[in-house]
Motif scaffolding. Structure first.
Motif, short mmCIF file in Angstrom:
data_model
loop_
_atom_site.label_atom_id
_atom_site.label_comp_id
_atom_site.label_asym_id
_atom_site.label_seq_id
_atom_site.Cartn_x
_atom_site.Cartn_y
_atom_site.Cartn_z
N ILE A 113 0.85 -1.20 0.00
CA ILE A 113 0.00 0.00 0.00
C ILE A 113 0.88 1.25 0.00
O ILE A 113 0.65 2.19 -0.78
N ALA A 114 1.89 1.27 0.88
CA ALA A 114 2.80 2.41 0.91
C ALA A 114 3.54 2.57 -0.41
O ALA A 114 3.70 3.69 -0.92
N ALA A 115 3.97 1.44 -1.00
CA ALA A 115 4.65 1.49 -2.30
C ALA A 115 3.74 2.06 -3.38
O ALA A 115 4.18 2.86 -4.22
N ALA A 116 2.46 1.66 -3.36
CA ALA A 116 1.51 2.17 -4.35
C ALA A 116 1.30 3.68 -4.19
O ALA A 116 1.26 4.42 -5.17
N THR A 142 -1.89 10.78 -15.73
CA THR A 142 -1.41 9.79 -16.70
C THR A 142 -0.24 8.97 -16.19
O THR A 142 -0.07 7.81 -16.56
N VAL A 143 0.58 9.55 -15.31
CA VAL A 143 1.82 8.88 -14.89
C VAL A 143 1.68 8.14 -13.56
O VAL A 143 2.67 7.78 -12.95
N MET A 144 0.45 7.87 -13.14
CA MET A 144 0.24 7.33 -11.80
C MET A 144 0.32 5.81 -11.70
O MET A 144 0.79 5.28 -10.70
N SER A 145 -0.16 5.08 -12.70
CA SER A 145 -0.44 3.66 -12.48
C SER A 145 0.51 2.73 -13.22
O SER A 145 1.18 3.11 -14.17
N THR A 146 0.51 1.47 -12.75
CA THR A 146 1.34 0.41 -13.31
C THR A 146 0.45 -0.57 -14.06
O THR A 146 -0.65 -0.88 -13.61
N ASP A 147 0.93 -1.07 -15.20
CA ASP A 147 0.15 -2.04 -15.96
C ASP A 147 0.36 -3.44 -15.40
O ASP A 147 1.46 -4.00 -15.48
N THR A 148 -0.70 -4.01 -14.83
CA THR A 148 -0.59 -5.31 -14.16
C THR A 148 -0.15 -6.41 -15.12
O THR A 148 0.78 -7.18 -14.83
N ALA A 149 -0.82 -6.52 -16.27
CA ALA A 149 -0.55 -7.62 -17.19
C ALA A 149 0.89 -7.58 -17.71
O ALA A 149 1.58 -8.61 -17.77
N PHE A 150 1.37 -6.40 -18.11
CA PHE A 150 2.72 -6.29 -18.64
C PHE A 150 3.77 -6.59 -17.58
O PHE A 150 4.79 -7.23 -17.85
N ARG A 167 6.43 -11.32 -6.81
CA ARG A 167 5.23 -11.34 -7.65
C ARG A 167 4.02 -10.81 -6.89
O ARG A 167 3.25 -10.01 -7.41
N LEU A 168 3.86 -11.28 -5.65
CA LEU A 168 2.73 -10.82 -4.83
C LEU A 168 2.84 -9.33 -4.54
O LEU A 168 1.85 -8.60 -4.60
N PHE A 169 4.05 -8.87 -4.24
CA PHE A 169 4.27 -7.45 -3.95
C PHE A 169 3.89 -6.58 -5.14
O PHE A 169 3.14 -5.60 -5.01
N LEU A 170 4.39 -6.94 -6.33
CA LEU A 170 4.12 -6.13 -7.52
C LEU A 170 2.66 -6.23 -7.94
O LEU A 170 2.06 -5.23 -8.39
N LEU A 171 2.06 -7.41 -7.81
CA LEU A 171 0.65 -7.55 -8.16
C LEU A 171 -0.22 -6.71 -7.22
O LEU A 171 -1.12 -5.98 -7.66
N SER A 172 0.05 -6.78 -5.91
CA SER A 172 -0.72 -6.00 -4.94
C SER A 172 -0.55 -4.51 -5.20
O SER A 172 -1.52 -3.74 -5.18
N LEU A 173 0.69 -4.10 -5.44
CA LEU A 173 0.98 -2.68 -5.73
C LEU A 173 0.20 -2.22 -6.96
O LEU A 173 -0.44 -1.15 -6.95
N ALA A 174 0.24 -3.03 -8.04
CA ALA A 174 -0.44 -2.64 -9.28
C ALA A 174 -1.94 -2.54 -9.08
O ALA A 174 -2.60 -1.63 -9.62
N ILE A 175 -2.50 -3.46 -8.30
CA ILE A 175 -3.94 -3.42 -8.05
C ILE A 175 -4.31 -2.19 -7.24
O ILE A 175 -5.28 -1.49 -7.55
N PHE A 176 -3.53 -1.89 -6.20
CA PHE A 176 -3.81 -0.72 -5.38
C PHE A 176 -3.74 0.56 -6.22
O PHE A 176 -4.61 1.44 -6.09
N ASP A 177 -2.72 0.69 -7.07
CA ASP A 177 -2.64 1.97 -7.78
C ASP A 177 -3.59 2.02 -8.98
O ASP A 177 -3.96 3.11 -9.43
N ASP A 178 -4.06 0.86 -9.49
CA ASP A 178 -5.13 0.90 -10.49
C ASP A 178 -6.42 1.43 -9.87
O ASP A 178 -7.13 2.24 -10.47
N VAL A 179 -6.73 0.93 -8.67
CA VAL A 179 -7.92 1.42 -7.97
C VAL A 179 -7.76 2.90 -7.63
O VAL A 179 -8.69 3.70 -7.78
N GLY A 180 -6.56 3.28 -7.17
CA GLY A 180 -6.30 4.69 -6.88
C GLY A 180 -6.46 5.56 -8.12
O GLY A 180 -7.03 6.66 -8.06
N ALA A 393 -2.39 4.29 -18.23
CA ALA A 393 -1.79 5.53 -18.73
C ALA A 393 -2.47 5.98 -20.02
O ALA A 393 -2.80 7.16 -20.19
N LEU A 394 -2.68 5.04 -20.96
CA LEU A 394 -3.40 5.38 -22.19
C LEU A 394 -4.84 5.79 -21.89
O LEU A 394 -5.39 6.71 -22.51
#
Length: 438
Positions: A113-116, A142-150, A167-180, A393-394
């Motif tokens: 969560i902190a990382a996101a 535009t520069v806020m989020s990470t692409d989970t699939a890529f 993997r869990l860390f990056l997946l959780s981070l990507a999900i949190f910042d997608d929602v954000g 981002a797109l």
């Protein structure tokens, strides 16, 4: 011969890890398909059939009933309609991890969560520092989020060399910042608010809560209500894709039928001797019907919906999104050097810096716990991959920038994503190599 005792005994943890590993496998394959769709869109957009390809996504499509017309471009239906399912699945996975997975432990959840948060705040700061208060400043989201699939696709390239903790860390981070990111879209990129559709949205969400409490478990009813909430939210001036986030987080993560009850019901069915019991015997048919319901309801709604929708999102909706949005004619791109520099710097430098620094703060302050298998060097190298910000981002660029600079913004996003992916893969390959480990 395979029998019930032929494998290792099942542990309760299997029920938590298997859905997560399945999610990772689908995301890894989705990353490959998404990359292929992106390259295809770029080829077609720069081919002799470029005009036809680009014009196709602007064709109107809609529903005409009596005097009522709901019409939008094909691209709009993909970006605002189908992408709602993307956010719905992301929210389902977030809900499952918070209730059933690793994130149910507050101190374990605190680090991603902190990382996101850092991965959203720092790149926005870098972007605004370079752009200033000019017309491009509105595109800070535009520069806020990470692409989970890529990101998961990049990790799949290295296979078992990458620990599951990363993997869990990056997946959780990507999900949190997608929602954000989608919350930012709803708050900062909406239009003027309309009160009555907002009231209708609230009533729809209340109705979903009520029928869930009274025991309605017919999923098509919820999809119909979700469609009504989507249209109400769209008319309210708030971005309609927020519907997916709200309904995903409202979906129950606990099963209705326990394992013990399921076994009791199935034992009652299997107690019938072989024969034709199910056509005339009302009691037998009732037992069989109960067994069918129990085998379905032993999985929570979150798990059932995620299993049903995730492949469609990964292999249909995201590739369609890439085809509709990633096609950029190079000849038409009107580059703004300042804006391009801001986007690339935000993703390549700001994103991993924010992820690492805020993770460090969470651990050093005692708020969070870092898994032992996730070293700081691995976290830093994995953080480089968070600069891959393709999908969201797109999505946000389309809402933020004017048409004459949109193509150059998209190319900047693609360039930053390629640089981040290469840097992350090289760093992870070096850190996980046998020589580096020694």
């Amino acid at each position: 011969m395979n029998g019930p005792q032929s494998g290792l005994p099942r542990e309760p943890v299997n029920r938590l890890t298997r859905p997560f590993l399945r999610f990772l496998r689908i995301e890894a394959m989705a990353g490959i398909i998404l990359l292929g769709s992106t390259l295809l869109a770029l080829v077609l957009a720069n081919s002799p059939s470029s005009d036809s390809f680009l014009a196709f996504w602007d064709l109107p499509a809609g529903i005409y009933v009596g005097g009522v017309e709901v019409s939008r471009s094909i691209k709009h239906w993909i970006n605002d309609g189908l992408m709602t399912f993307f956010f719905f699945v992301i929210s389902l996975e977030l809900k499952r991890e918070i209730v059933l997975g690793e994130l149910r432990h507050p101190r374990m959840a605190a680090v991603p969560i902190a990382a996101a948060v850092g991965g959203m705040i720092v790149p926005v700061g870098v972007f605004l520092l370079i752009v200033g208060t000019g017309s491009g400043a509105r595109g800070w989201g535009t520069v806020m989020s990470t692409d989970t699939a890529f990101v998961i696709g990049c990790l799949a390239v290295l296979g078992s060399r990458v620990p599951i903790s990363l993997r869990l860390f990056l997946l959780s981070l990507a999900i949190f910042d997608d929602v954000g990111a989608i919350l930012v879209v709803a708050v900062f990129y909406g239009e003027g608010l309309n009160l009555m559709p907002l009231v209708a949205t609230a009533l729809g969400l209340v109705l979903v809560t009520v029928i869930a409490r009274v025991g309605v478990r017919v999923i098509p009813i919820y999809f119909a209500l979700g469609g009504g909430i989507w249209f109400a939210l769209d008319a309210s001036g708030i971005h309609a894709t927020l519907t997916g986030v709200l309904l995903g987080l409202m979906t129950p993560a606990r099963s209705w039928v326990s394992d013990r009850r399921l076994h009791a019901i199935l034992d009652r069915v299997t107690a019938y001797p072989p024969g034709d019991h199910w056509t005339g015997d009302m009691a037998a048919r009732g037992d069989l019907y109960q067994a069918g319901v129990a085998t379905r309801e032993v999985l929570s709604p979150v798990e059932r919906l995620e299993m049903a929708l995730h492949p469609w999102v990964a292999f249909v909706i995201l590739p369609l999104f890439a085809l509709a949005n990633a096609g950029v004619p190079f000849a038409r791109a009107d580059f703004d050097p300042v804006l391009t520099t801001a986007i690339v710097a935000a993703f390549v430098i700001g994103k991993p810096s924010g992820v690492f620094l805020f993770s460090l703060l969470a651990v050093k302050s005692g708020l969070g716990v870092r898994p032992q298998s996730l070293s700081w060097s691995l976290l830093a190298a994995g953080g480089l991959l968070t600069g891959v910000g393709f999908t969201m981002a797109l999505f946000m660029a389309d809402l933020s920038f004017e048409a004459h600079i949109l193509d150059s913004v998209k190319l900047s996003i693609l360039g930053a994503s390629v640089i981040s992916a290469l840097m992350g893969l090289i760093a992870l390959a070096w850190i996980t190599s046998s020589g580096s480990r020694r």
